[in-house]
Design an enzyme around this catalytic site. Structure first.
Site, PDB file in Angstrom:
ATOM      1  CG  ASP A   1     -32.751  -3.397  24.264  1.00 33.29           C
ATOM      2  OD1 ASP A   1     -32.993  -2.997  23.452  1.00 33.29           O
ATOM      3  OD2 ASP A   1     -33.611  -4.717  24.731  1.00 33.29           O
TER       4      ASP A   1
ATOM      5  NE  ARG B  14     -38.138  -5.108  27.612  1.00 30.90           N
ATOM      6  CZ  ARG B  14     -39.141  -5.589  27.665  1.00 30.90           C
ATOM      7  NH1 ARG B  14     -39.527  -6.678  28.609  1.00 30.90           N
ATOM      8  NH2 ARG B  14     -40.131  -5.111  27.267  1.00 30.90           N
TER       9      ARG B  14
ATOM     10  N   GLY C  22     -42.482  -0.153  25.885  1.00 29.74           N
ATOM     11  CA  GLY C  22     -42.948   0.324  27.831  1.00 29.74           C
ATOM     12  C   GLY C  22     -42.262   1.893  27.324  1.00 29.74           C
TER      13      GLY C  22
ATOM     14  NE  ARG D 287     -43.758  -4.117  28.311  1.00 30.42           N
ATOM     15  CZ  ARG D 287     -43.037  -3.445  27.274  1.00 30.42           C
ATOM     16  NH1 ARG D 287     -42.163  -3.579  26.788  1.00 30.42           N
ATOM     17  NH2 ARG D 287     -42.283  -2.792  29.016  1.00 30.42           N
TER      18      ARG D 287
ATOM     19  CG  ASP E  75     -36.248  -5.902  20.409  1.00 28.49           C
ATOM     20  OD1 ASP E  75     -35.772  -5.906  18.836  1.00 28.49           O
ATOM     21  OD2 ASP E  75     -35.460  -7.631  20.356  1.00 28.49           O
TER      22      ASP E  75
ATOM     23  CB  THR F 294     -35.873   1.116  24.413  1.00 32.31           C
ATOM     24  OG1 THR F 294     -35.733   0.103  25.194  1.00 32.31           O
ATOM     25  CG2 THR F 294     -34.747   0.620  23.791  1.00 32.31           C
TER      26      THR F 294
ATOM     27  CG  ASP G 188     -34.441  -2.283  27.709  1.00 36.15           C
ATOM     28  OD1 ASP G 188     -35.322  -1.375  29.189  1.00 36.15           O
ATOM     29  OD2 ASP G 188     -35.340  -2.980  27.463  1.00 36.15           O
TER      30      ASP G 188
END
Ligand code: F6P
Length: 382
Positions: A169, A211, A17, A111, A142, A165, A167
């Site tokens: 994360d 996510r 993304g 992706r 990730d 990202t 996110d």
């Protein structure tokens, strides 16, 4: 024409993304490469997918390789970016002018499920070597960094990962590229929703991305003053826990509150599982609770909104542009100083360092998340 093909180069790609700051990073990696390191930089279009496409087109054929090199050399910079069929572009100064604050990535991102296959990666490694690429810089989240780790373990190429990202994360870095901008965008969005929520005395349930991580929702909640933050780390929601949340909102209304903004992270799960978006499931549960028999505010309305890809675009914040430049600087220093060292750039206690692939989670990240949640609660006027 092929005689002038660079004997050494560094390639850069964006994968997964897109996130704000990718263009700022591209500008930095290209400018530092050309100005300071005097090394050619090849930009790869559409992430791993561009490499896979090109490795298929060349397919070990020496003549196809010569044609590719000729194409790369005859379409430098913007000419290469415009030539849609060319997936590998020799970047120059002009090709990265004026892109610093622009969201998305001018090289494109994708992706690439095919990259899960070892034989596909082997072909890509062969291609990079035949183009004299000595290091590949992979900027993404990730999944993209997992691809980078595999390339590093399956080849003697130097592979530098750069966390990007919204996110947030990735637990080996305090911040990934794009988070600051996404939080900024969410605060902007919450401000807009507050105007209408206040006018109609409504509860607005806004679903954020992220996510499986609640970090984006937490940071946006803390920065915007949203009344409630619901994150995956709190565990799955069932009928009772949703009623408890609704009761909390109702209690605040009883004490004179007129509206509420609820941020729910997309990773929140339900027990039993639900197929609809979180914002809609919560809207129904809250609305049902507010309209139960004898409820004090049966007219209290709930409106859901899924904020979606809005969070990935927009003008990059100065903070993300600075982080992009620092990550690029660290990537180049690593490439210059130790060609055998692969790893990922990370922000830790305001220092940028290279950490190995597979670095364990920093415990500080989890405690920081808990602290943010506590701070949000302590700041609440409920
Ligand atoms: O990883 C970034 C992210 O925006 C997530 O927050 C979200 O779940 C996902 O990507 C959406 O992916 P796509 O753009 O493929 O729909």
């Amino acid at each position: 024409m092929t005689s002038s093909f660079p004997e050494h180069s560094v390639a850069v790609l964006f994968s997964g993304g897109d996130s704000p700051g990718m263009n700022a990073f591209l500008r930095a990696i290209v400018r530092l490469g050309l100005n300071r390191e005097k090394v050619a930089v090849l930009g790869i279009r559409d992430g791993y997918r561009g490499l896979v496409r090109t490795s298929r087109a060349v397919n070990g054929d020496p003549e196809a390789l010569v044609r590719l090199k000729n194409s790369i050399m005859s379409h430098p910079g913007r000419a290469g970016l415009i030539a849609e069929q060319l997936d590998i572009i020799r970047m120059d100064h002009a090709s990265v002018s004026g892109i610093m604050g622009k969201g998305g990535t001018i090289l494109g991102s994708a992706r690439c499920l095919e990259f899960h296959h070892k034989e596909v990666r082997t072909k890509v490694i062969e291609l990079l070597k035949s183009l004299n690429v000595r290091a590949l810089v992979v900027c993404g989240g990730d999944g993209s960094l997992t691809g980078a780790k595999l390339l590093a373990s399956e080849s003697d190429l130097q592979i530098i990962g750069v966390p990007a990202t919204i996110d947030n994360d990735l637990q080996f870095t305090d911040m990934a590229l794009g988070v600051d901008t996404a939080v900024h965008t969410l605060v902007w969005a919450v401000d807009h929703f507050i105007d209408t929520a206040r006018s109609h005395r409504r509860v607005m349930v806004l679903e954020t991305m992220g996510r499986e991580s609640g970090d984006l929702a937490r940071m946006a909640g803390l920065a915007s003053g949203a009344e409630m933050i619901i994150t995956p780390e709190g565990g799955p929601l069932n009928a009772e826990s949703m009623q408890r949340l609704a009761a909390k909102i109702e209690g605040a209304m009883t004490r004179g509150r007129g509206h509420a903004i609820v941020l729910v992270a997309e990773g929140v799960e339900f027990d039993p599982p639900q197929k609809r978006n979180r914002a809609y499931v919560l809207m129904d549960a809250f609305q049902q609770y507010f309209q139960r028999s004898g409820a004090p505010f049966p007219d209290l309305e709930v409106r859901p909104s899924v904020l979606g890809h809005l969070q990935r675009g927009g003008h990059t914040t100065p903070q993300d542009c600075i982080l992009a430049a620092r990550f690029a600087d660290c990537a180049w220093k690593t490439i210059r100083e130790d060609a055998s060292k692969s790893g990922i750039t990370a922000l830790r206690q305001n220092q940028i360092e290279i950490v190995p692939y597979g670095e364990p989670d920093m415990p500080e990240r989890a405690s920081f998340s808990r602290e943010m949640e506590q701070l949000h609660d302590d700041l609440s006027s409920w």
